[in-house]
Design a protein around this motif. Sequence first.
Motif, PDB file in Angstrom:
ATOM      1  N   GLU A   1     -37.448  11.490  -2.202  1.00 19.58           N
ATOM      2  CA  GLU A   1     -37.050  10.294  -1.464  1.00 19.58           C
ATOM      3  C   GLU A   1     -36.151  10.668  -0.284  1.00 19.58           C
ATOM      4  OE1 GLU A   1     -36.351   6.344  -0.274  1.00 19.58           O
ATOM      5  OE2 GLU A   1     -37.928   7.275  -1.474  1.00 19.58           O
ATOM      6  N   ALA A   2     -35.204  11.559  -0.522  1.00 20.00           N
ATOM      7  CA  ALA A   2     -34.326  11.999   0.563  1.00 20.00           C
ATOM      8  C   ALA A   2     -35.115  12.733   1.643  1.00 20.00           C
ATOM      9  CB  ALA A   2     -33.215  12.891   0.007  1.00 20.00           C
ATOM     10  N   ARG A   3     -36.112  13.489   1.240  1.00 22.68           N
ATOM     11  CA  ARG A   3     -36.943  14.173   2.239  1.00 22.68           C
ATOM     12  C   ARG A   3     -37.697  13.169   3.102  1.00 22.68           C
ATOM     13  NH1 ARG A   3     -39.313  18.658  -1.967  1.00 22.68           N
ATOM     14  NH2 ARG A   3     -37.560  20.121  -1.895  1.00 22.68           N
ATOM     15  N   ARG A   4     -38.079  12.055   2.519  1.00 27.15           N
ATOM     16  CA  ARG A   4     -38.749  11.022   3.314  1.00 27.15           C
ATOM     17  C   ARG A   4     -37.809  10.445   4.368  1.00 27.15           C
ATOM     18  NH1 ARG A   4     -41.695  10.220  -1.527  1.00 27.15           N
ATOM     19  NH2 ARG A   4     -40.086   8.904  -2.476  1.00 27.15           N
ATOM     20  N   TRP A   5     -36.522  10.371   4.044  1.00 26.25           N
ATOM     21  CA  TRP A   5     -35.572   9.893   5.050  1.00 26.25           C
ATOM     22  C   TRP A   5     -35.597  10.796   6.278  1.00 26.25           C
ATOM     23  CZ3 TRP A   5     -30.837   9.390   1.260  1.00 26.25           C
ATOM     24  CH2 TRP A   5     -31.087   8.349   0.351  1.00 26.25           C
TER      25      TRP A   5
ATOM     26  N   SER B   1     -28.682  18.180   0.398  1.00 26.17           N
ATOM     27  CA  SER B   1     -29.235  17.253  -0.590  1.00 26.17           C
ATOM     28  C   SER B   1     -29.656  17.924  -1.883  1.00 26.17           C
ATOM     29  CB  SER B   1     -30.436  16.509   0.014  1.00 26.17           C
ATOM     30  OG  SER B   1     -31.476  17.411   0.354  1.00 26.17           O
ATOM     31  N   GLN B   2     -30.198  19.134  -1.813  1.00 30.68           N
ATOM     32  CA  GLN B   2     -30.745  19.790  -3.000  1.00 30.68           C
ATOM     33  C   GLN B   2     -30.032  21.099  -3.266  1.00 30.68           C
ATOM     34  OE1 GLN B   2     -34.928  20.831  -2.832  1.00 30.68           O
ATOM     35  NE2 GLN B   2     -35.133  20.728  -5.053  1.00 30.68           N
TER      36      GLN B   2
ATOM     37  N   ARG C   1     -26.894   6.589   7.193  1.00 30.00           N
ATOM     38  CA  ARG C   1     -26.069   6.563   8.392  1.00 30.00           C
ATOM     39  C   ARG C   1     -25.599   7.960   8.777  1.00 30.00           C
ATOM     40  NH1 ARG C   1     -19.966   3.921   8.982  1.00 30.00           N
ATOM     41  NH2 ARG C   1     -19.637   4.624  11.133  1.00 30.00           N
ATOM     42  N   LEU C   2     -25.152   8.729   7.786  1.00 28.56           N
ATOM     43  CA  LEU C   2     -24.693  10.093   8.063  1.00 28.56           C
ATOM     44  C   LEU C   2     -25.830  10.937   8.640  1.00 28.56           C
ATOM     45  CD1 LEU C   2     -22.534  10.795   4.880  1.00 28.56           C
ATOM     46  CD2 LEU C   2     -21.695  10.392   7.202  1.00 28.56           C
ATOM     47  N   LEU C   3     -27.028  10.748   8.115  1.00 31.30           N
ATOM     48  CA  LEU C   3     -28.175  11.495   8.620  1.00 31.30           C
ATOM     49  C   LEU C   3     -28.466  11.116  10.072  1.00 31.30           C
ATOM     50  CD1 LEU C   3     -30.486  13.487   8.054  1.00 31.30           C
ATOM     51  CD2 LEU C   3     -31.823  11.539   7.193  1.00 31.30           C
ATOM     52  N   ALA C   4     -28.469   9.835  10.358  1.00 28.66           N
ATOM     53  CA  ALA C   4     -28.823   9.368  11.700  1.00 28.66           C
ATOM     54  C   ALA C   4     -27.750   9.661  12.736  1.00 28.66           C
ATOM     55  CB  ALA C   4     -29.107   7.867  11.664  1.00 28.66           C
ATOM     56  N   GLU C   5     -26.465   9.599  12.335  1.00 32.30           N
ATOM     57  CA  GLU C   5     -25.382   9.713  13.315  1.00 32.30           C
ATOM     58  C   GLU C   5     -24.870  11.138  13.496  1.00 32.30           C
ATOM     59  OE1 GLU C   5     -22.219   6.942  12.793  1.00 32.30           O
ATOM     60  OE2 GLU C   5     -23.553   5.198  12.649  1.00 32.30           O
ATOM     61  N   VAL C   6     -24.812  11.909  12.385  1.00 28.52           N
ATOM     62  CA  VAL C   6     -24.237  13.260  12.512  1.00 28.52           C
ATOM     63  C   VAL C   6     -25.111  14.336  11.871  1.00 28.52           C
ATOM     64  CG1 VAL C   6     -21.850  12.485  12.778  1.00 28.52           C
ATOM     65  CG2 VAL C   6     -22.771  12.859  10.481  1.00 28.52           C
ATOM     66  N   GLY C   7     -26.339  14.007  11.480  1.00 28.08           N
ATOM     67  CA  GLY C   7     -27.271  15.023  11.003  1.00 28.08           C
ATOM     68  C   GLY C   7     -26.924  15.640   9.673  1.00 28.08           C
ATOM     69  N   VAL C   8     -26.232  14.907   8.794  1.00 33.24           N
ATOM     70  CA  VAL C   8     -25.867  15.400   7.466  1.00 33.24           C
ATOM     71  C   VAL C   8     -26.685  14.661   6.416  1.00 33.24           C
ATOM     72  CG1 VAL C   8     -24.043  15.592   5.733  1.00 33.24           C
ATOM     73  CG2 VAL C   8     -23.525  16.037   8.142  1.00 33.24           C
ATOM     74  N   LEU C   9     -27.415  15.419   5.583  1.00 32.70           N
ATOM     75  CA  LEU C   9     -28.194  14.813   4.513  1.00 32.70           C
ATOM     76  C   LEU C   9     -27.554  15.159   3.179  1.00 32.70           C
ATOM     77  CD1 LEU C   9     -30.666  13.218   3.564  1.00 32.70           C
ATOM     78  CD2 LEU C   9     -31.943  15.378   3.532  1.00 32.70           C
ATOM     79  N   MET C  10     -27.073  14.138   2.481  1.00 36.52           N
ATOM     80  CA  MET C  10     -26.565  14.285   1.125  1.00 36.52           C
ATOM     81  C   MET C  10     -27.107  13.130   0.291  1.00 36.52           C
ATOM     82  SD  MET C  10     -22.521  13.236   1.698  1.00 36.52           S
ATOM     83  CE  MET C  10     -22.171  14.468   2.954  1.00 36.52           C
ATOM     84  N   LEU C  11     -26.934  13.202  -1.014  1.00 32.95           N
ATOM     85  CA  LEU C  11     -27.525  12.198  -1.891  1.00 32.95           C
ATOM     86  C   LEU C  11     -26.498  11.151  -2.308  1.00 32.95           C
ATOM     87  CD1 LEU C  11     -29.842  14.279  -4.259  1.00 32.95           C
ATOM     88  CD2 LEU C  11     -30.362  13.240  -2.045  1.00 32.95           C
ATOM     89  N   PRO C  12     -26.922   9.883  -2.366  1.00 38.11           N
ATOM     90  CA  PRO C  12     -26.017   8.817  -2.773  1.00 38.11           C
ATOM     91  C   PRO C  12     -25.749   8.827  -4.268  1.00 38.11           C
ATOM     92  CG  PRO C  12     -28.205   7.934  -2.379  1.00 38.11           C
ATOM     93  CD  PRO C  12     -28.247   9.372  -1.969  1.00 38.11           C
ATOM     94  N   GLY C  13     -24.559   8.371  -4.639  1.00 36.34           N
ATOM     95  CA  GLY C  13     -24.186   8.347  -6.049  1.00 36.34           C
ATOM     96  C   GLY C  13     -25.042   7.439  -6.895  1.00 36.34           C
TER      97      GLY C  13
END
Length: 391
Positions: free
Chosen positions: A19-23, A39-40, A341-353
Amino acid sequence: MSLPLNPAFATTFAPPVPEARRWLSQTTLPLDYPLLNLSQAAPVEPPTAELRAAMARAIEQDPEIHLYGPVLGNAALRERLAARTAGLYAGVVRGDQVALTSGCNQAFCAVIATLAGPGDEVILPTPWYFNHVMWLSMNGVTAVPLPTGSDLLPDPDRCAALITPRTKAITLVTPNNPGGVEYSAETLDAFADLAERHGIALIVDETYRDFHTQDGPPHRLFQNPDWDRNFIHLYSFSKAYRLTGHRVGAIAASPARLAEIEKFLDTVTICVSGPGQMAALWGLENLESWLAGERLEILRRRRAMLDGFAQVPGWELLGCGAYFGYARHPFETDSTAVAKRLLAEVGVLMLPGTMFRPDTQSEGAGEMRIAFANADVGEIGQLIERLKAVT
């Protein structure tokens, strides 16, 4: 007319990492920030050049590496891992108490398949590792959440209150995924006693044990001469020797339990990858000093996380260790929206709690998991600056 779908699968949530990869494919990344994919939990570098060369020689020169092997794993690797485990924990572990699996996820699946069925229950601390919960759900086994406090540490007394006649096992992950916290020897002793009193299994997944902050044995469970009566241990070579794609995990349990697990493994994969087992054995025999250096590097990255997050307004690290940081974010929106938002604004991909808690626990909306082991110290510094920019 569509084909029928197993209801247990239909009600199981989709895997979070895809799912995160789809983002990523759905998001226009900012030009000023190269992607930081946190993310992984997976090594981003290949195995060492020496290990790759040894694998190449074996693939070319050893015809048996391409054939079916023993279902429970190659004898030499089982014996060597048993000896290493006994040495690390100052206990006694025999080769016939060890089996190899196609990764640690399969190790968990195989163990659960011999312990529990539809209507049974397994207790797991929350936040929990989502693949464990997915497997339980797909098999009609109820995942019973054991809430933890702000320290993310499970309480044996609170767990005792959750045990019912349907409880078959307690599952712990230490160092924890997703929380990053380490469970003390005293905590594990208490859970082992609890499992023994109730005649249930204690499953301990130590995929990340090679990156423990503590020197010496992380716990005493293998020192019990009858440890295999209730204790089942899971391990992975993926992180230790960067063998994620080769899928080599392990189970330590009683020979009687492994005889039942053999039925599962023979039906699902028949045997573990020959090159993967060869690589794991070569790593055990040749990479101890190298692995010690890898541990020190992870500890440096952990220190960078601790120091860095202390400087980011509003963010609070609840746990940090091995491969993960688990943090409370300062935003009013839920953690999925924050991740996007973090991915779109500053290029950081992490997973939500929210990916690590049941729907009944609202805390996940305010939490994020950060796989910091995927970033070097410099990149962790970049992460901190990017979070400041958004905060």
